[in-house]
Write a protein that holds these residues in place. Structure first.
Motif, PDB file in Angstrom:
ATOM      1  N   GLN A 100      -8.073   9.319   3.680  1.00  0.00           N
ATOM      2  CA  GLN A 100      -8.644   8.637   4.837  1.00  0.00           C
ATOM      3  C   GLN A 100      -9.595   7.520   4.405  1.00  0.00           C
ATOM      4  O   GLN A 100      -9.576   6.419   4.966  1.00  0.00           O
ATOM      5  N   ASP A 156      -7.235  -0.802   5.529  1.00  0.00           N
ATOM      6  CA  ASP A 156      -7.250  -1.343   6.892  1.00  0.00           C
ATOM      7  C   ASP A 156      -8.298  -2.449   7.028  1.00  0.00           C
ATOM      8  O   ASP A 156      -8.075  -3.441   7.755  1.00  0.00           O
ATOM      9  N   TRP A 160       0.871  -1.180   0.000  1.00  0.00           N
ATOM     10  CA  TRP A 160       0.000   0.000   0.000  1.00  0.00           C
ATOM     11  C   TRP A 160       0.904   1.224   0.000  1.00  0.00           C
ATOM     12  O   TRP A 160       1.740   1.400   0.894  1.00  0.00           O
ATOM     13  N   GLN A 212      -7.503   4.690   3.044  1.00  0.00           N
ATOM     14  CA  GLN A 212      -6.808   4.028   4.142  1.00  0.00           C
ATOM     15  C   GLN A 212      -7.767   3.107   4.915  1.00  0.00           C
ATOM     16  O   GLN A 212      -7.387   1.992   5.308  1.00  0.00           O
ATOM     17  N   ASP A 214       3.101  -1.355   4.148  1.00  0.00           N
ATOM     18  CA  ASP A 214       3.320   0.004   3.649  1.00  0.00           C
ATOM     19  C   ASP A 214       4.671   0.019   2.942  1.00  0.00           C
ATOM     20  O   ASP A 214       5.718  -0.227   3.575  1.00  0.00           O
ATOM     21  N   PRO A 244       0.355   5.140  -0.269  1.00  0.00           N
ATOM     22  CA  PRO A 244      -0.634   6.217  -0.344  1.00  0.00           C
ATOM     23  C   PRO A 244      -0.186   7.438  -1.128  1.00  0.00           C
ATOM     24  O   PRO A 244      -1.028   8.194  -1.617  1.00  0.00           O
TER      25      PRO A 244
END
Length: 482
Positions: A284, A291, A268, A287, A302, A270
């Protein structure tokens, strides 16, 4: 049949009913013609539409079925982006320079879908020469977002995305040279696939400004339909210099039904290792999706690809500008006022690009590809945002601010073009709503692992569906890994 019934079916469901004789292709055509006539004036998504031709094509499909022909996509209405040829029809690339052009034959992908019994519903709007991140041009004007007409669906395949999201057809063909299929899909809540370079033939049509980067893009309302469309387009054609004659099975449909392997190594990223700006609420939401997948048992680390230092926002834009100048620079003398000013600026910029600049860009492309190959020695899949923002006002080339800071003209497009440079498959799948508008999660895999990418997208889609039903993210918000 009620207005919403057929529009809510998957493309596969509709084709099965037509093939079984429970429904005529002509009935399907009449239904979607009525939708186009009612809804398209407010969207300006379909710019070439002829109800008579749609009915004639559907009637021919019914005759072919009656004669015993096997047509796996019988009656499925699809749209075609205005930079792909449709034989005998006006196709313009959204440009006044091609206002009178009539395509001499179907593009390869169009011909393939028609050979399988799909029915061409209309030609969809795009930016001029498919070289801008919104779908507006001097010939047809701007396409509007199906959820809010004051917003753009993005581009350059924005007409395709807007039409499909409004159920003006069940499948759509676009193109993708830097995200032109994936970003409109994300903005409109659709699934958009950029396949591995060379897997869907494109041997004839308009000359391509982004030579070697652009591919046929597949748009659908769910992953299974997208995989189905991809499978029917997957082929080798020696006429396409980018085509790859691979002898192994690359179909995706069968892979969707298999358990998702828990052993896959997923990353992941971002900000994609480039510190790209992202709106906080978009990040958000994405994410939270990641999650939830972790909570369901996915192994997601990550991790960022280690790109060359020059690999930042649209680092190979010079290739597009040089390509535009090579194709259309001579028209500035006699037709400058007939070309979108944003495209004029790109063509002018292309005039200043030297052969050495092009050579350096091609070398950088090789280094970018090598960087991602090294990353995929450690990981099987990469997750990142498709776009860092939701859809923005229709009169803007891009959002003025991203992540609280002023944005450049291509900041909204930063997350997609690197994967065109590498020729690797990338798919945007819906990942939730932000301020009432869709956002997309981008799934990227090694070249020719399109089936793996779509298999992951199906799992993300299932998790999103479960969340929409109000289940707990930690307990049942995703499909469990088998």
């Amino acid at each position: 049949m009620s207005e919403g019934t057929m529009a809510s079916w998957t493309a596969r469901e509709l084709a099965a009913r037509v093939c079984a004789g429970a429904l005529k292709a002509v009935e399907v055509a009449r239904f979607f013609i009525a939708r186009v006539e009612r809804l398209n004036p407010g969207l300006n998504a379909i710019v070439q539409f002829d109800a008579r031709l749609v009915l004639e094509e559907a009637e021919a499909v019914d005759r072919r079925l009656a004669d015993g022909e096997a047509l796996p996509m019988a009656g499925v209405p699809f749209t075609v982006k205005d930079n792909l040829w449709v034989g005998g029809r006006r196709v313009s690339q959204g440009s006044r320079l091609f206002d009178g052009f009539v395509a001499p034959r179907d593009g390869w992908a169009v011909a393939r879908l028609r050979s399988h019994g799909a029915v061409m519903l209309g030609i969809t709007n795009c930016s001029e020469f498919a070289c801008k991140g919104v779908s507006s041009n001097l010939l047809y004007g701007a396409t509007r977002h199906p959820m809010d007409p004051s917003l753009t669906p993005g581009g350059s395949s924005g007409g395709a995305a807007s039409a499909l999201a409004a159920s003006l057809g069940l499948l759509a063909l676009g193109t993708d040279a830097g995200g032109s299929t994936r970003r409109p899909a994300a903005h409109c809540g659709l699934v958009g696939l950029k396949p591995s370079a060379g897997l869907i033939p494109h041997p004839w049509g308009f000359p391509e400004p982004n030579y070697g980067l652009s591919v046929i893009g597949a748009l659908a309302r769910n992953v299974a339909d997208c995989a189905w469309l991809y499978d029917h387009l997957l082929a080798y054609d020696a006429g396409d210099p980018a085509a790859v004659p691979i002898a192994v099975a690359l179909q995706a449909g069968h892979a969707l039904a298999m358990p998702f392997p828990a052993s896959l190594r997923i990353a992941w990223s971002p900000r994609l290792g480039c510190d790209f700006a992202v709106d906080e609420d978009v990040l958000q939401t994405l994410q939270q999706r990641v999650d939830a997948l972790r909570a369901a048992g996915w192994k997601i680390d990550d991790a960022d690809p280690a790109w060359p230092a020059e690999a930042r926002e649209y680092p190979l834009l010079a290739l597009q500008q040089a390509g535009l100048h090579a194709l259309y620079g001579h028209r500035l003398a006699d037709a400058r006022d007939r070309i979108d000013p944003d495209l004029v600026a790109q063509i002018d910029a292309g005039a200043a690009i030297t052969p050495g600049d092009v050579a350096q860009a091609l070398r950088l492309r090789e280094r970018i590809g090598a960087s991602l190959l090294r990353f995929f020695e450690r990981f099987d899949l990469l997750l990142c945002p498709t776009a860092p923002v939701t859809a923005w006002p229709i009169d803007q080339l891009g959002p003025a601010v991203i992540g609280g800071s002023p944005s450049g003209p291509r900041g909204h497009a930063a997350f997609t073009p690197l994967f065109n440079y590498c020729g690797m498959p990338a798919c945007s799948v819906p990942a939730g709503l932000v301020r009432g508008l869709p956002v997309g999660l981008q799934i990227v895999g090694p070249r020719f692992e399109d089936a793996r990418v779509l298999r992951c997208a199906a799992q993300v889609e299932a998790s999103q569906t479960h969340c929409a039903l109000g289940r707990s993210p930690r307990s049942s918000c995703t499909s469990e890994i088998q």
